[in-house]
Design an enzyme around this catalytic site. Structure first.
Site, PDB file in Angstrom:
ATOM      1  N   HIS A  14       0.881  -1.199   0.000  1.00  0.00           N
ATOM      2  CA  HIS A  14       0.000   0.000   0.000  1.00  0.00           C
ATOM      3  C   HIS A  14       0.900   1.226   0.000  1.00  0.00           C
ATOM      4  O   HIS A  14       1.475   1.579   1.030  1.00  0.00           O
ATOM      5  CB  HIS A  14      -0.899  -0.007   1.244  1.00  0.00           C
ATOM      6  CG  HIS A  14      -1.866   1.141   1.296  1.00  0.00           C
ATOM      7  ND1 HIS A  14      -3.194   0.980   1.636  1.00  0.00           N
ATOM      8  CD2 HIS A  14      -1.710   2.468   1.068  1.00  0.00           C
ATOM      9  CE1 HIS A  14      -3.798   2.161   1.609  1.00  0.00           C
ATOM     10  NE2 HIS A  14      -2.905   3.091   1.275  1.00  0.00           N
ATOM     11  N   HIS A  16       1.573   5.347  -1.661  1.00  0.00           N
ATOM     12  CA  HIS A  16       1.201   6.535  -2.448  1.00  0.00           C
ATOM     13  C   HIS A  16       2.459   7.134  -3.052  1.00  0.00           C
ATOM     14  O   HIS A  16       3.361   7.543  -2.316  1.00  0.00           O
ATOM     15  CB  HIS A  16       0.507   7.572  -1.556  1.00  0.00           C
ATOM     16  CG  HIS A  16      -0.763   7.064  -0.955  1.00  0.00           C
ATOM     17  ND1 HIS A  16      -1.989   7.243  -1.549  1.00  0.00           N
ATOM     18  CD2 HIS A  16      -0.985   6.335   0.163  1.00  0.00           C
ATOM     19  CE1 HIS A  16      -2.920   6.653  -0.810  1.00  0.00           C
ATOM     20  NE2 HIS A  16      -2.333   6.093   0.245  1.00  0.00           N
ATOM     21  N   LYS A 100      -9.313  -0.376  -5.780  1.00  0.00           N
ATOM     22  CA  LYS A 100      -9.356   0.289  -4.467  1.00  0.00           C
ATOM     23  C   LYS A 100     -10.724   0.900  -4.236  1.00  0.00           C
ATOM     24  O   LYS A 100     -11.231   1.640  -5.079  1.00  0.00           O
ATOM     25  CB  LYS A 100      -8.277   1.387  -4.435  1.00  0.00           C
ATOM     26  CG  LYS A 100      -8.142   2.097  -3.100  1.00  0.00           C
ATOM     27  CD  LYS A 100      -7.585   1.176  -2.030  1.00  0.00           C
ATOM     28  CE  LYS A 100      -7.772   1.776  -0.648  1.00  0.00           C
ATOM     29  NZ  LYS A 100      -6.728   2.704  -0.273  1.00  0.00           N
ATOM     30  N   HIS A 137     -10.519   0.999   1.935  1.00  0.00           N
ATOM     31  CA  HIS A 137     -10.312   1.982   3.009  1.00  0.00           C
ATOM     32  C   HIS A 137     -11.537   1.865   3.901  1.00  0.00           C
ATOM     33  O   HIS A 137     -12.614   2.349   3.557  1.00  0.00           O
ATOM     34  CB  HIS A 137     -10.162   3.403   2.454  1.00  0.00           C
ATOM     35  CG  HIS A 137      -9.974   4.413   3.543  1.00  0.00           C
ATOM     36  ND1 HIS A 137      -8.768   5.042   3.779  1.00  0.00           N
ATOM     37  CD2 HIS A 137     -10.824   4.867   4.497  1.00  0.00           C
ATOM     38  CE1 HIS A 137      -8.886   5.847   4.825  1.00  0.00           C
ATOM     39  NE2 HIS A 137     -10.131   5.759   5.280  1.00  0.00           N
ATOM     40  N   HIS A 175      -4.657  -0.759   5.884  1.00  0.00           N
ATOM     41  CA  HIS A 175      -4.201   0.014   7.066  1.00  0.00           C
ATOM     42  C   HIS A 175      -5.131  -0.112   8.264  1.00  0.00           C
ATOM     43  O   HIS A 175      -5.714   0.877   8.697  1.00  0.00           O
ATOM     44  CB  HIS A 175      -3.964   1.482   6.704  1.00  0.00           C
ATOM     45  CG  HIS A 175      -5.083   2.160   5.938  1.00  0.00           C
ATOM     46  ND1 HIS A 175      -6.394   2.123   6.335  1.00  0.00           N
ATOM     47  CD2 HIS A 175      -5.055   2.900   4.811  1.00  0.00           C
ATOM     48  CE1 HIS A 175      -7.117   2.813   5.471  1.00  0.00           C
ATOM     49  NE2 HIS A 175      -6.326   3.293   4.538  1.00  0.00           N
ATOM     50  N   ASP A 248       1.443   2.576   3.533  1.00  0.00           N
ATOM     51  CA  ASP A 248       0.614   3.778   3.375  1.00  0.00           C
ATOM     52  C   ASP A 248       1.466   5.041   3.440  1.00  0.00           C
ATOM     53  O   ASP A 248       0.990   6.097   3.875  1.00  0.00           O
ATOM     54  CB  ASP A 248      -0.510   3.820   4.419  1.00  0.00           C
ATOM     55  CG  ASP A 248      -1.651   4.728   3.993  1.00  0.00           C
ATOM     56  OD1 ASP A 248      -1.669   5.155   2.826  1.00  0.00           O
ATOM     57  OD2 ASP A 248      -2.521   5.001   4.837  1.00  0.00           O
TER      58      ASP A 248
HETATM   59  N1  OTD Z   1      -4.184   8.146   4.513  1.00  0.00           N
HETATM   60  N2  OTD Z   1      -3.244  10.027   3.554  1.00  0.00           N
HETATM   61  C1  OTD Z   1      -3.465   9.547   2.299  1.00  0.00           C
HETATM   62  C2  OTD Z   1      -4.024   8.349   2.119  1.00  0.00           C
HETATM   63  C3  OTD Z   1      -4.133   7.478   3.261  1.00  0.00           C
HETATM   64  O1  OTD Z   1      -6.187   6.446   3.681  1.00  0.00           O
HETATM   65  C4  OTD Z   1      -5.097   6.384   3.106  1.00  0.00           C
HETATM   66  O2  OTD Z   1      -4.788   5.435   2.397  1.00  0.00           O
HETATM   67  C5  OTD Z   1      -3.044  10.371   1.190  1.00  0.00           C
HETATM   68  O3  OTD Z   1      -2.508  11.447   1.448  1.00  0.00           O
HETATM   69  O4  OTD Z   1      -3.215   9.948   0.031  1.00  0.00           O
HETATM   70  C6  OTD Z   1      -3.641   9.342   4.645  1.00  0.00           C
HETATM   71  O5  OTD Z   1      -3.516   9.837   5.775  1.00  0.00           O
HETATM   72 ZN    ZN Z   2      -3.177   4.991   1.609  1.00  0.00          ZN
HETATM   73 ZN    ZN Z   3      -6.927   4.605   3.078  1.00  0.00          ZN
END
Ligand code: OTD
Ligand code: ZN
Ligand code: ZN
Length: 347
Positions: A14, A16, A100, A137, A175, A248
């Site tokens: 996971h 970003h 997702k 999520h 997460h 994450d």
């Molecule tokens: N959580 N920030 C972000 C995504 C995740 O939920 C998530 O996967 C982001 O900035 O893309 C966060 O705090």
């Molecule tokens: Zn995330």
């Molecule tokens: Zn998330």
């Protein structure tokens, strides 16, 4: 005492990476230690179609450092307009490894997510048929539900009914941050897994709020009370294949974190592996680190365990990382655990 640990090259299930200058800045941090990562599709605009995923993959490959051993595993962002045929084609082409699901409004750039779950059922049914995992999520967005309860309420009101309706759908609870998440993940068979982040093994909500507000510890789902952190540690180090690493790691430049309405996300790509070695050693479970970071995620996604290795060494002097990573878009603060760490990845 073990002070050298060699494990198969890890996977981050996971991650970003963003786009543009931030992508170019953060990608080497992950590619240095990880062989593969499940790439989150919450760009602006999101990665919704097979064509979007192809183009994003090409942008990632274009800035991958030469000689890096890293494969991005693409995903699609589920919307109420997603076409099941396009999803199946992207999967059939070997391009995407998951879809997702963001409940609309639950986290960063999730406003295009799902409001009415009945509208995505045809896509989910197709995914169940072809064995394509759904990464979820898992938080409700109802303003009447306390933010610290949103994961537990999601499990009861959305996730469990969904899984009852489509038991053959392969699901990753992304997460997880609560003991309820840990317990629910344990009720499933081979079709259910959960990722756990590095930072949720390290911080609880006090880290964010006690002694001054700490924007760099603010992420979603928000860190919960200590008992939940302990439950996550127990799960991550249990050796159960249903729990595996998804960092994450979610970079935002400092200017967007340190303001009146700061963005959610912790950036852990740089130091995740040393931090995890520290946590697993504290838990007396260093021998289980390889399962969590390098075997179980691959197993769930039907990928071979890497034939390459990563070696970590523990030294007498604490490891040192820069406080910030400079990207072409501005500095990104690297997650600071708040304690010294003696493990480092060998270069
Ligand atoms: N959580 N920030 C972000 C995504 C995740 O939920 C998530 O996967 C982001 O900035 O893309 C966060 O705090
Ligand atoms: Zn995330
Ligand atoms: Zn998330």
């Amino acid at each position: 005492m073990t002070d050298i640990l060699t494990i198969p090259r890890p996977d981050d299930m996971h991650l970003h990476l963003r786009d543009g200058a931030v992508l170019a800045g953060v990608l080497p941090e992950t590619a240095r230690h990880f062989g593969r990562a499940i790439i989150m599709p919450n760009l602006v605009p999101p990665i919704v179609t097979m064509a979007d995923a192809q183009a994003y993959r090409a942008r990632i490959m274009a800035v991958l450092p030469k000689g890096a051993d890293f494969t991005p595993l693409m995903t699609l962002y589920l919307t109420e307009g997603t076409d099941a045929g396009d999803v199946a084609a992207a999967h059939g082409a070997g391009l995407i490894h998951a879809v997702k699901l963001y409940p609309a409004g639950a986290t960063t750039n999730s406003h295009g997510g799902v409001r009415d779950f009945t509208r995505v059922l045809p896509v989910l049914e197709k995914m169940a048929e072809i064995g394509l995992p759904l990464c979820i999520h898992g938080e409700v967005t109802d303003p009447d539900v306390d933010i610290f309860d949103r994961e537990a309420v999601f499990i009861d009101t959305v996730l469990d009914p969904l899984r009852q309706r489509l038991p053959s759908l392969r699901v990753v609870m992304e997460h997880i941050t609560t003991s309820q998440g840990v317990n629910y993940a344990r009720t499933g068979g081979d079709n259910l897994a959960a990722t756990i982040t590095t930072h949720h093994l390290i911080i609880n909500r006090n880290h964010i709020l006690a002694g001054g507000i700490k924007p760099h510890y603010y992420c979603l789902p928000v860190a919960k009370r200590e008992s939940h952190r302990l439950a996550l540690r127990e799960a991550a180090t249990s050796g159960e294949a249903r729990f595996f690493l998804g960092t994450d790691s979610a970079p935002h430049i400092d200017a967007l974190k340190e303001q009146a309405c700061g963005c959610a996300g912790c950036f852990t790509a740089t130091n995740t592996m040393p931090l995890l070695a520290h946590v697993f050693e504290e838990m007396g479970a260093l021998d289980r680190l390889a399962g969590f970071t390098s075997r179980f995620g691959a197993g769930f996604y039907g990928l071979p365990v890497s034939g390459k290795t990563l070696t970590l060494t523990k030294s007498a002097a604490p490891a040192i990382w820069p406080e910030k990573l400079d990207t072409g878009a501005g500095p990104v603060t690297i997650f600071h655990p708040g304690f010294p760490v003696f493990w480092q990845v060998n270069s």
